[in-house]
Design an enzyme around this catalytic site. Structure first.
Site, mmCIF file in Angstrom:
data_model
loop_
_atom_site.group_PDB
_atom_site.id
_atom_site.type_symbol
_atom_site.label_atom_id
_atom_site.label_comp_id
_atom_site.label_asym_id
_atom_site.label_seq_id
_atom_site.Cartn_x
_atom_site.Cartn_y
_atom_site.Cartn_z
ATOM 1 N N GLU A 1 -2.175 -13.472 -1.307
ATOM 2 C CA GLU A 1 -2.801 -12.194 -1.658
ATOM 3 C C GLU A 1 -2.367 -11.808 -3.061
ATOM 4 O O GLU A 1 -1.192 -11.953 -3.414
ATOM 5 C CB GLU A 1 -2.363 -11.081 -0.692
ATOM 6 C CG GLU A 1 -2.999 -9.736 -1.050
ATOM 7 C CD GLU A 1 -2.437 -8.557 -0.285
ATOM 8 O OE1 GLU A 1 -2.888 -8.323 0.844
ATOM 9 O OE2 GLU A 1 -1.538 -7.863 -0.826
ATOM 10 N N TYR B 1 -8.005 -4.126 -2.728
ATOM 11 C CA TYR B 1 -9.047 -3.178 -3.129
ATOM 12 C C TYR B 1 -8.430 -1.794 -3.066
ATOM 13 O O TYR B 1 -7.809 -1.436 -2.050
ATOM 14 C CB TYR B 1 -10.161 -3.307 -2.092
ATOM 15 C CG TYR B 1 -11.423 -2.540 -2.327
ATOM 16 C CD1 TYR B 1 -12.506 -3.148 -2.939
ATOM 17 C CD2 TYR B 1 -11.560 -1.222 -1.875
ATOM 18 C CE1 TYR B 1 -13.697 -2.465 -3.115
ATOM 19 C CE2 TYR B 1 -12.742 -0.536 -2.056
ATOM 20 C CZ TYR B 1 -13.811 -1.171 -2.671
ATOM 21 O OH TYR B 1 -14.987 -0.498 -2.842
ATOM 22 N N ASP C 1 -6.296 3.530 3.743
ATOM 23 C CA ASP C 1 -5.517 4.743 4.009
ATOM 24 C C ASP C 1 -5.920 5.800 3.007
ATOM 25 O O ASP C 1 -6.574 5.499 2.008
ATOM 26 C CB ASP C 1 -4.012 4.441 3.890
ATOM 27 C CG ASP C 1 -3.535 3.544 5.016
ATOM 28 O OD1 ASP C 1 -3.944 3.787 6.168
ATOM 29 O OD2 ASP C 1 -2.780 2.597 4.740
ATOM 30 N N HIS D 1 -0.408 -0.950 14.698
ATOM 31 C CA HIS D 1 -0.747 -0.038 13.604
ATOM 32 C C HIS D 1 -0.064 1.312 13.849
ATOM 33 O O HIS D 1 0.002 1.766 14.991
ATOM 34 C CB HIS D 1 -2.277 0.122 13.540
ATOM 35 C CG HIS D 1 -2.724 0.937 12.364
ATOM 36 N ND1 HIS D 1 -3.012 2.273 12.462
ATOM 37 C CD2 HIS D 1 -2.898 0.599 11.057
ATOM 38 C CE1 HIS D 1 -3.365 2.729 11.259
ATOM 39 N NE2 HIS D 1 -3.310 1.738 10.396
ATOM 40 N N GLN E 1 -0.486 -7.913 9.117
ATOM 41 C CA GLN E 1 0.464 -7.119 8.330
ATOM 42 C C GLN E 1 1.735 -7.955 8.176
ATOM 43 O O GLN E 1 2.042 -8.792 9.039
ATOM 44 C CB GLN E 1 0.753 -5.817 9.094
ATOM 45 C CG GLN E 1 1.709 -4.876 8.421
ATOM 46 C CD GLN E 1 1.210 -4.439 7.055
ATOM 47 O OE1 GLN E 1 1.296 -5.212 6.096
ATOM 48 N NE2 GLN E 1 0.686 -3.238 6.951
ATOM 49 N N GLN F 1 12.313 -3.272 -3.727
ATOM 50 C CA GLN F 1 11.024 -3.602 -3.110
ATOM 51 C C GLN F 1 11.020 -3.251 -1.626
ATOM 52 O O GLN F 1 9.985 -2.906 -1.064
ATOM 53 C CB GLN F 1 10.799 -5.111 -3.282
ATOM 54 C CG GLN F 1 9.434 -5.611 -2.862
ATOM 55 C CD GLN F 1 9.430 -7.160 -2.840
ATOM 56 O OE1 GLN F 1 10.286 -7.797 -3.444
ATOM 57 N NE2 GLN F 1 8.480 -7.728 -2.143
HETATM 58 P P1 FAD Z 1 -8.814 0.008 11.548
HETATM 59 O O1 FAD Z 1 -9.148 -1.313 12.129
HETATM 60 O O2 FAD Z 1 -9.907 1.004 11.455
HETATM 61 O O3 FAD Z 1 -7.602 0.580 12.426
HETATM 62 C C1 FAD Z 1 -6.942 1.806 12.075
HETATM 63 C C2 FAD Z 1 -6.460 2.496 13.338
HETATM 64 O O4 FAD Z 1 -7.583 2.895 14.126
HETATM 65 C C3 FAD Z 1 -5.627 1.591 14.261
HETATM 66 O O5 FAD Z 1 -4.651 2.395 14.867
HETATM 67 C C4 FAD Z 1 -6.627 1.075 15.277
HETATM 68 O O6 FAD Z 1 -6.038 0.755 16.537
HETATM 69 C C5 FAD Z 1 -7.594 2.235 15.394
HETATM 70 N N1 FAD Z 1 -8.973 1.763 15.620
HETATM 71 C C6 FAD Z 1 -9.549 0.646 15.056
HETATM 72 N N2 FAD Z 1 -10.837 0.523 15.460
HETATM 73 C C7 FAD Z 1 -11.079 1.582 16.284
HETATM 74 C C8 FAD Z 1 -12.213 2.016 16.990
HETATM 75 N N3 FAD Z 1 -13.365 1.335 16.924
HETATM 76 N N4 FAD Z 1 -12.123 3.163 17.726
HETATM 77 C C9 FAD Z 1 -10.951 3.864 17.770
HETATM 78 N N5 FAD Z 1 -9.830 3.490 17.116
HETATM 79 C C10 FAD Z 1 -9.890 2.378 16.373
HETATM 80 N N6 FAD Z 1 -5.545 -1.073 2.227
HETATM 81 C C11 FAD Z 1 -6.245 -0.860 1.072
HETATM 82 O O7 FAD Z 1 -6.533 0.276 0.737
HETATM 83 N N7 FAD Z 1 -6.656 -1.906 0.273
HETATM 84 C C12 FAD Z 1 -6.383 -3.186 0.600
HETATM 85 O O8 FAD Z 1 -6.767 -4.111 -0.136
HETATM 86 C C13 FAD Z 1 -5.642 -3.449 1.799
HETATM 87 N N8 FAD Z 1 -5.360 -4.710 2.180
HETATM 88 C C14 FAD Z 1 -4.743 -4.936 3.377
HETATM 89 C C15 FAD Z 1 -4.536 -6.258 3.810
HETATM 90 C C16 FAD Z 1 -3.921 -6.505 5.031
HETATM 91 C C17 FAD Z 1 -3.745 -7.937 5.493
HETATM 92 C C18 FAD Z 1 -3.472 -5.429 5.851
HETATM 93 C C19 FAD Z 1 -2.778 -5.709 7.154
HETATM 94 C C20 FAD Z 1 -3.661 -4.123 5.428
HETATM 95 C C21 FAD Z 1 -4.296 -3.855 4.214
HETATM 96 N N9 FAD Z 1 -4.540 -2.557 3.756
HETATM 97 C C22 FAD Z 1 -5.231 -2.334 2.603
HETATM 98 C C23 FAD Z 1 -4.019 -1.407 4.521
HETATM 99 C C24 FAD Z 1 -5.029 -0.887 5.581
HETATM 100 O O9 FAD Z 1 -6.115 -0.276 4.920
HETATM 101 C C25 FAD Z 1 -4.296 0.100 6.469
HETATM 102 O O10 FAD Z 1 -3.348 -0.572 7.256
HETATM 103 C C26 FAD Z 1 -5.138 1.042 7.313
HETATM 104 O O11 FAD Z 1 -4.263 2.056 7.850
HETATM 105 C C27 FAD Z 1 -5.805 0.404 8.507
HETATM 106 O O12 FAD Z 1 -6.799 -0.472 8.143
HETATM 107 P P2 FAD Z 1 -7.564 -1.324 9.290
HETATM 108 O O13 FAD Z 1 -8.647 -2.057 8.640
HETATM 109 O O14 FAD Z 1 -6.621 -2.078 10.140
HETATM 110 O O15 FAD Z 1 -8.180 -0.103 10.132
#
Ligand code: FAD
Length: 285
Positions: A15, A47, A107, A149, A176, A212
């Protein structure tokens, strides 16, 4: 290549994040050239969840895909983007032959109000995946959390939501970062029992400075095992020793993962190719 992942052959991926300043792009390309020379299976590009810097992600992803000839995975977030913004980014990726995205919710950035955060078109990554799956040819991946999460009240509900991402079209997942492999092993077992069969890349972040670690914990919520806190206590005051010990810890993690049959390793490089190089040298492929 992503093909290796779907054939369950060992893969190594990285990454990177886009530079904050325009003038730093040359340095970013140098980072990519160096990482590219390690022949990763893919490189993912983060992003900014505010959405305003999407062009930077596309630019770096395009360089990876077209100049380096390595599969690029561009991150995309629901936060900060309306449907039309996402389609615009998707079109730009398509024009640049970038076929893969890591679809994320994102976030709330510090400078975004609660109202702005709540006003996004897609509440969750899985909702955005359904949209992208219907309206674009993009191949999608999703994020997952071996220690759950932070918003989920249980691992069970987090895994149910992860299953929704698979059903919405996620072909693989990137985890993560974690420092204790046991969380990852338990997570793999639980995910398999839920019927989540898409490959899950293990996210490893080498800790190369004591500073870090606090940012990392704040951002990821990952727990620090005693073995790692001992490393920081022993070497934290000496930057070069800390760097070596941190990389050594990450190498021990990846060796243990490989010995336990984990095939897909994803390194959070922090744009430091030298760190990635040392870890890549320890990975059996
Ligand atoms: P979601 O899948 O939407 O999940 C968030 C929460 O909602 C979880 O608690 C989940 O259980 C719950 N949930 C999920 N789907 C549903 C549903 N359908 N109904 C009800 N609840 C639900 N952030 C950035 O801004 N830019 C990046 O480039 C970036 N890269 C990342 C790369 C990786 C590998 C990881 C692990 C995280 C990254 N993040 C990044 C951080 C990420 O945006 C945050 O962790 C954010 O809080 C959750 O994103 P998610 O896509 O897992 O969300």
């Amino acid at each position: 290549m992503l093909k290796n992942m779907f054939e369950n052959k060992p893969t190594l991926s990285f990454e990177v994040f886009p530079p904050k300043k325009e003038g730093d792009f040359e340095a970013a390309y140098q980072v990519l050239d160096d990482l590219g020379s390690l022949s990763p299976d893919f490189i993912s590009v983060t992003y900014g969840a505010g959405g305003s810097r999407a062009g930077k992600t596309v630019e770096l992803a395009s360089y990876i895909q077209n100049r380096l000839g390595i599969d690029a995975v561009a991150h995309m977030t629901c936060v900060g983007n309306r449907r039309e913004d996402l389609l615009k980014v998707a079109r730009a990726l398509e024009e640049n032959h970038v076929n893969h995205v890591l679809a994320l919710r994102g976030d709330r950035p510090k400078d975004m109000t609660d109202e702005q955060f709540a006003s996004r078109d897609f509440a969750h990554a899985s909702d955005m995946m359904e949209f992208l799956g219907t309206h674009t040819p993009l191949q999608m991946a999703g994020a997952c959390y071996p220690e759950k999460h932070f918003e989920s009240f249980s691992m069970e509900s987090d895994l149910n939501n992860l299953k929704k991402k698979q059903e919405a079209g996620a072909q693989f997942f990137i985890s993560q970062l974690f420092f204790d492999n046991d969380y990852y092993y338990t997570f793999l077992e639980k995910a398999a029992r839920k019927g989540i069969h898409a490959p899950i890349c293990a996210g490893i972040m080498p800790i190369t400075s004591a500073r870090q670690i606090s940012t990392t914990i704040t951002l990821s919520g990952s727990s620090i095992p005693k073995a790692l806190s001992d490393v920081i206590a022993s070497y934290g005051d000496s930057p070069e020793d800390m760097r070596k010990a941190g990389i050594d810890y990450a190498i021990r993690q990846v060796r243990d993962l490989q010995e336990n049959g984990v095939n897909h390793l994803h390194i959070y490089t922090m744009n430091k190719p030298s760190t990635a190089r040392e870890i890549a040298a320890a990975v059996a492929r």
